[in-house]
Design a protein around this motif. Sequence first.
Motif, PDB file in Angstrom:
ATOM      1  N   PHE A 247       0.849  -1.041  -0.232  1.00  0.00           N
ATOM      2  CA  PHE A 247      -0.118  -0.136  -0.104  1.00  0.00           C
ATOM      3  C   PHE A 247       0.776   1.296  -0.163  1.00  0.00           C
ATOM      4  CE2 PHE A 247      -2.150   3.521   2.354  1.00  0.00           C
ATOM      5  CZ  PHE A 247      -3.360   3.545   1.544  1.00  0.00           C
ATOM      6  N   LEU A 248       1.898   1.337   0.786  1.00  0.00           N
ATOM      7  CA  LEU A 248       2.744   2.421   0.853  1.00  0.00           C
ATOM      8  C   LEU A 248       3.577   2.616  -0.420  1.00  0.00           C
ATOM      9  CD1 LEU A 248       4.091   2.201   4.580  1.00  0.00           C
ATOM     10  CD2 LEU A 248       2.439   3.705   3.757  1.00  0.00           C
TER      11      LEU A 248
ATOM     12  N   TYR B 116       2.381   1.764  -3.501  1.00  0.00           N
ATOM     13  CA  TYR B 116       1.453   2.344  -4.270  1.00  0.00           C
ATOM     14  C   TYR B 116       1.302   3.760  -4.159  1.00  0.00           C
ATOM     15  CZ  TYR B 116      -2.895   2.982  -6.492  1.00  0.00           C
ATOM     16  OH  TYR B 116      -3.878   3.518  -7.439  1.00  0.00           O
ATOM     17  N   ARG B 117       1.192   4.114  -2.931  1.00  0.00           N
ATOM     18  CA  ARG B 117       0.928   5.703  -2.665  1.00  0.00           C
ATOM     19  C   ARG B 117       2.186   6.373  -3.120  1.00  0.00           C
ATOM     20  NH1 ARG B 117      -2.656   7.762   1.305  1.00  0.00           N
ATOM     21  NH2 ARG B 117      -1.913   9.582   0.594  1.00  0.00           N
ATOM     22  N   ILE B 118       3.467   6.184  -2.724  1.00  0.00           N
ATOM     23  CA  ILE B 118       4.654   6.675  -3.031  1.00  0.00           C
ATOM     24  C   ILE B 118       5.245   6.794  -4.491  1.00  0.00           C
ATOM     25  CG2 ILE B 118       6.489   4.940  -2.647  1.00  0.00           C
ATOM     26  CD1 ILE B 118       7.624   6.921  -0.694  1.00  0.00           C
ATOM     27  N   GLU B 119       4.328   6.020  -5.261  1.00  0.00           N
ATOM     28  CA  GLU B 119       4.813   5.944  -6.630  1.00  0.00           C
ATOM     29  C   GLU B 119       4.589   7.065  -7.402  1.00  0.00           C
ATOM     30  OE1 GLU B 119       3.897   3.116 -10.719  1.00  0.00           O
ATOM     31  OE2 GLU B 119       2.901   3.094  -8.815  1.00  0.00           O
ATOM     32  N   GLY B 120       3.617   7.899  -7.292  1.00  0.00           N
ATOM     33  CA  GLY B 120       3.460   9.050  -7.973  1.00  0.00           C
ATOM     34  C   GLY B 120       4.295  10.179  -7.528  1.00  0.00           C
ATOM     35  N   LYS B 121       4.767  10.030  -6.292  1.00  0.00           N
ATOM     36  CA  LYS B 121       5.615  10.916  -5.744  1.00  0.00           C
ATOM     37  C   LYS B 121       7.088  10.787  -6.322  1.00  0.00           C
ATOM     38  CE  LYS B 121       2.978  11.841  -1.856  1.00  0.00           C
ATOM     39  NZ  LYS B 121       2.886  11.953  -0.231  1.00  0.00           N
TER      40      LYS B 121
END
Length: 60
Positions: free
Chosen positions: A20-21, A23-28
């Motif tokens: 989950f983390l 996945y969330r940090i991929e855009g950043k």
Amino acid sequence: MDVWLPIIRDVGFPAVVTFFLLYRIEGKLDELIQSVRALPVSQTAERADDRSLPKMKKQG
């Protein structure tokens, strides 16, 4: 939430949190990569601007 429960049961809670983390940090991370790639271009532009300005003498 029904999708996550079998995954948590099979893989484990720490693995699910990690995915989950990530996945969330991929855009950043994508934004960071673009910024790093654009850095040499912006530095070259700043150097060109510095050359066009007259040099000032230091007082003191």
